[in-house]
Design a protein around this motif. Structure first.
Motif, PDB file in Angstrom:
ATOM      1  N   TYR A 178       0.823  -1.212   0.000  1.00 14.40           N
ATOM      2  CA  TYR A 178       0.000   0.000   0.000  1.00 14.40           C
ATOM      3  C   TYR A 178       0.859   1.265   0.000  1.00 14.40           C
ATOM      4  O   TYR A 178       0.542   2.242  -0.682  1.00 14.40           O
ATOM      5  N   ALA A 179       1.947   1.250   0.781  1.00 15.29           N
ATOM      6  CA  ALA A 179       2.806   2.430   0.870  1.00 15.29           C
ATOM      7  C   ALA A 179       3.473   2.740  -0.464  1.00 15.29           C
ATOM      8  O   ALA A 179       3.544   3.900  -0.892  1.00 15.29           O
ATOM      9  N   VAL A 180       3.954   1.689  -1.136  1.00 13.49           N
ATOM     10  CA  VAL A 180       4.640   1.908  -2.420  1.00 13.49           C
ATOM     11  C   VAL A 180       3.651   2.313  -3.507  1.00 13.49           C
ATOM     12  O   VAL A 180       3.879   3.272  -4.259  1.00 13.49           O
ATOM     13  N   VAL A 181       2.527   1.595  -3.597  1.00 14.51           N
ATOM     14  CA  VAL A 181       1.532   1.901  -4.623  1.00 14.51           C
ATOM     15  C   VAL A 181       0.935   3.294  -4.395  1.00 14.51           C
ATOM     16  O   VAL A 181       0.555   3.980  -5.348  1.00 14.51           O
ATOM     17  N   GLY A 182       0.873   3.736  -3.154  1.00 18.55           N
ATOM     18  CA  GLY A 182       0.366   5.066  -2.867  1.00 18.55           C
ATOM     19  C   GLY A 182       1.313   6.168  -3.280  1.00 18.55           C
ATOM     20  O   GLY A 182       0.915   7.338  -3.402  1.00 18.55           O
ATOM     21  N   ASN A 183       2.582   5.830  -3.514  1.00 20.86           N
ATOM     22  CA  ASN A 183       3.579   6.832  -3.898  1.00 20.86           C
ATOM     23  C   ASN A 183       3.977   6.765  -5.365  1.00 20.86           C
ATOM     24  O   ASN A 183       4.434   7.762  -5.926  1.00 20.86           O
ATOM     25  N   LEU A 184       3.847   5.598  -5.970  1.00 19.83           N
ATOM     26  CA  LEU A 184       4.226   5.425  -7.371  1.00 19.83           C
ATOM     27  C   LEU A 184       3.048   4.834  -8.140  1.00 19.83           C
ATOM     28  O   LEU A 184       2.348   3.959  -7.630  1.00 19.83           O
ATOM     29  N   SER A 185       2.835   5.286  -9.348  1.00 20.61           N
ATOM     30  CA  SER A 185       1.711   4.787 -10.136  1.00 20.61           C
ATOM     31  C   SER A 185       1.976   3.368 -10.629  1.00 20.61           C
ATOM     32  O   SER A 185       3.132   2.922 -10.688  1.00 20.61           O
ATOM     33  N   ALA A 186       0.918   2.666 -10.982  1.00 21.82           N
ATOM     34  CA  ALA A 186       1.047   1.309 -11.516  1.00 21.82           C
ATOM     35  C   ALA A 186       1.881   1.308 -12.787  1.00 21.82           C
ATOM     36  O   ALA A 186       2.670   0.389 -13.028  1.00 21.82           O
ATOM     37  N   GLU A 187       1.713   2.349 -13.614  1.00 21.37           N
ATOM     38  CA  GLU A 187       2.478   2.445 -14.866  1.00 21.37           C
ATOM     39  C   GLU A 187       3.977   2.542 -14.588  1.00 21.37           C
ATOM     40  O   GLU A 187       4.796   1.949 -15.304  1.00 21.37           O
ATOM     41  N   GLN A 188       4.355   3.290 -13.553  1.00 22.54           N
ATOM     42  CA  GLN A 188       5.767   3.392 -13.187  1.00 22.54           C
ATOM     43  C   GLN A 188       6.317   2.053 -12.705  1.00 22.54           C
ATOM     44  O   GLN A 188       7.393   1.612 -13.126  1.00 22.54           O
ATOM     45  N   LEU A 189       5.580   1.406 -11.813  1.00 21.01           N
ATOM     46  CA  LEU A 189       6.057   0.172 -11.213  1.00 21.01           C
ATOM     47  C   LEU A 189       6.232  -0.943 -12.236  1.00 21.01           C
ATOM     48  O   LEU A 189       7.143  -1.764 -12.121  1.00 21.01           O
ATOM     49  N   VAL A 190       5.381  -0.992 -13.242  1.00 21.06           N
ATOM     50  CA  VAL A 190       5.469  -2.032 -14.274  1.00 21.06           C
ATOM     51  C   VAL A 190       6.769  -1.911 -15.054  1.00 21.06           C
ATOM     52  O   VAL A 190       7.335  -2.908 -15.504  1.00 21.06           O
ATOM     53  N   LYS A 191       7.285  -0.696 -15.198  1.00 20.10           N
ATOM     54  CA  LYS A 191       8.480  -0.461 -16.014  1.00 20.10           C
ATOM     55  C   LYS A 191       9.779  -0.841 -15.305  1.00 20.10           C
ATOM     56  O   LYS A 191      10.819  -0.993 -15.949  1.00 20.10           O
ATOM     57  N   PHE A 192       9.723  -0.985 -13.983  1.00 21.09           N
ATOM     58  CA  PHE A 192      10.940  -1.317 -13.250  1.00 21.09           C
ATOM     59  C   PHE A 192      11.337  -2.772 -13.512  1.00 21.09           C
ATOM     60  O   PHE A 192      10.518  -3.674 -13.431  1.00 21.09           O
ATOM     61  N   SER A 193      12.621  -2.981 -13.798  1.00 24.90           N
ATOM     62  CA  SER A 193      13.107  -4.338 -14.079  1.00 24.90           C
ATOM     63  C   SER A 193      13.786  -4.975 -12.876  1.00 24.90           C
ATOM     64  O   SER A 193      14.011  -6.175 -12.843  1.00 24.90           O
ATOM     65  N   ASN A 194      14.130  -4.176 -11.863  1.00 23.40           N
ATOM     66  CA  ASN A 194      14.745  -4.727 -10.658  1.00 23.40           C
ATOM     67  C   ASN A 194      14.442  -3.835  -9.459  1.00 23.40           C
ATOM     68  O   ASN A 194      13.955  -2.703  -9.606  1.00 23.40           O
ATOM     69  N   VAL A 195      14.744  -4.344  -8.288  1.00 23.37           N
ATOM     70  CA  VAL A 195      14.411  -3.640  -7.047  1.00 23.37           C
ATOM     71  C   VAL A 195      15.195  -2.340  -6.906  1.00 23.37           C
ATOM     72  O   VAL A 195      14.691  -1.367  -6.341  1.00 23.37           O
ATOM     73  N   SER A 196      16.411  -2.295  -7.432  1.00 24.30           N
ATOM     74  CA  SER A 196      17.224  -1.080  -7.298  1.00 24.30           C
ATOM     75  C   SER A 196      16.555   0.112  -7.970  1.00 24.30           C
ATOM     76  O   SER A 196      16.670   1.255  -7.502  1.00 24.30           O
ATOM     77  N   GLU A 197      15.847  -0.133  -9.084  1.00 20.18           N
ATOM     78  CA  GLU A 197      15.128   0.950  -9.757  1.00 20.18           C
ATOM     79  C   GLU A 197      13.964   1.442  -8.899  1.00 20.18           C
ATOM     80  O   GLU A 197      13.676   2.645  -8.846  1.00 20.18           O
TER      81      GLU A 197
END
Length: 392
Positions: A235-254
């Motif tokens: 909830y904390a992460v999704v509340g700060n970053l959009s779903a579109e942003q999160l889908v584009k990340f290829s690893n945790v460091s991003e």
């Protein structure tokens, strides 16, 4: 529950809470919080019930036993061979992954203080030092794990406290995908995140004087803690970053870098959390393998120490950049070991009870997971669902 049982619950929670937690928002956010939460609850229910089945098998088999002896008593030599093969494959794969991840973290940490060591050296150093704690026994692991878990919870609390003020309600309602097949595929990631059942035989031995009710509560409390942590983090992460942003990340460091733009210190905090999560998971899994080797080979601590860590260490040195691949193999093995094996054990034991043979009449008073045949059938369906999720 007494302090010993509380510590045991924290060992269960610490074994489940691994660095994979950080990736959960990346795989679930695109489907929306409703479906992500529902799937996580289903996975939690299925894994927790399977853990209670293993608890039942461990208690009814006499307690104080490793998976090796429990399998021999319930499934015979053939079942013992299969169970040992699955267990060793799982534990070695998990320890390999944790040694790879921890070696990388130790290397970066030492580099930060001006000490240069190769990946091979840091992996060996970590395994030797952490292995001493494991060889010291469950009581030592309990005490170390309590401290590590307390620090980990504080670190997670600081992270969540930092992210909550910047949460957007609109982001919480985002859903970038309605593809339920892709949603089902994420089940393997979530299932591996609740892979704590391997420590149950060791904890039953450690708490041999506890009541059956306390042992059941130990498992329930230990499983609820990671569930709450995963949901709060999601909830904390999704509340700060959009779903579109999160889908584009290829690893945790991003993901960490993106969150770092909102809170400057989060990179150090999450790196600390990752290290602690890896260490608590390593201690739980290594404890399970150490006790399994002690139960199987009946050797002294020095020989058991070598048997426990030599193969995972060699595997980690040979597959130094295969952290996620090794975890993937472990997840597939875990389905059979965590769902179908405990089910087979308890079905065999319950059939003994029904026969009311003289040697097993006392079992009627032992602990039994609730739900009867309906819950057992649903557990079988759950196992098939997880296998299907990894094959689609």
């Amino acid at each position: 529950m007494n302090l010993k049982l509380v510590g045991s619950s924290l060992i269960i929670a610490g074994t489940a809470l691994g660095a994979g937690m950080l990736a959960i928002p990346m795989v679930l956010a695109q489907f929306g919080l409703l479906w992500g939460t529902l799937l996580m609850l289903v996975i939690w229910l299925g894994t927790t019930y399977a853990a209670l089945l293993l608890l039942e098998a461990s208690i009814k088999s006499g307690g104080g036993l490793g998976m090796n002896t429990i399998a021999r008593k319930t499934l015979g030599k053939g079942g013992q061979l299969v169970t040992n093969g699955l267990l060793y494959a799982l534990l070695v794969c998990l320890l390999m992954a944790y040694i790879i991840g921890a070696g990388d973290l130790v290397k970066k940490m030492l580099h930060g203080v001006g000490i240069e060591m190769s990946m091979m050296q840091t992996q060996i150093l970590f395994t030797l030092v952490a292995g001493v704690v494991v060889a010291s026994g469950t009581a030592a692991i309990d005490k170390v794990n309590r401290l590590l878990f307390a620090v980990m919870v504080v670190v997670l609390g600081i992270t969540l406290f930092s992210l909550v003020p910047t949460m957007s309600f609109e982001h919480l309602l985002d859903a970038a995908s309605n593809d339920k097949v892709e949603l089902i595929k994420t089940s393997s990631v979530l299932f591996t995140s609740f892979g704590f059942m391997v420590v149950i035989p060791s904890l039953v031995t450690y708490n041999r004087d506890a009541s059956h009710r306390d042992l059941r509560n130990m498992v329930l409390v230990g499983s609820v803690i990671p569930l709450l942590c995963y949901l709060l983090w999601l909830y904390a992460v999704v509340g700060n970053l959009s779903a579109e942003q999160l889908v584009k990340f290829s690893n945790v460091s991003e993901l960490i870098a993106a969150l770092g733009t909102r809170f400057s210190g989060i990179q150090v905090i999450l790196s600390t959390f990752t290290g602690l999560a890896l260490l608590t998971s390593f201690l739980g899994v290594a404890m399970a393998l150490f006790d399994q080797n002690a139960d199987t080979f009946k050797q002294n601590k020095a020989v058991t120490y070598v048997l426990t860590f030599i193969f995972p260490l060699v595997g980690a040195l040979l597959a130094a950049d295969q952290f996620l691949s090794v975890l993937g193999y472990a997840g597939f093995i875990l389905v059979f070991l965590a769902i179908f094996v405990p089910m087979a054990m308890t079905m065999k034991l319950r059939s003994f009870e029904k026969q009311k043979s003289a040697g097993h009449e006392a079992m009627a008073e032992a602990y039994q997971a609730g739900g009867g045949s309906i819950a057992m059938g649903l557990s079988f369906v759950f196992g098939c669902f997880l296998i299907g999720a990894q094959l689609v």
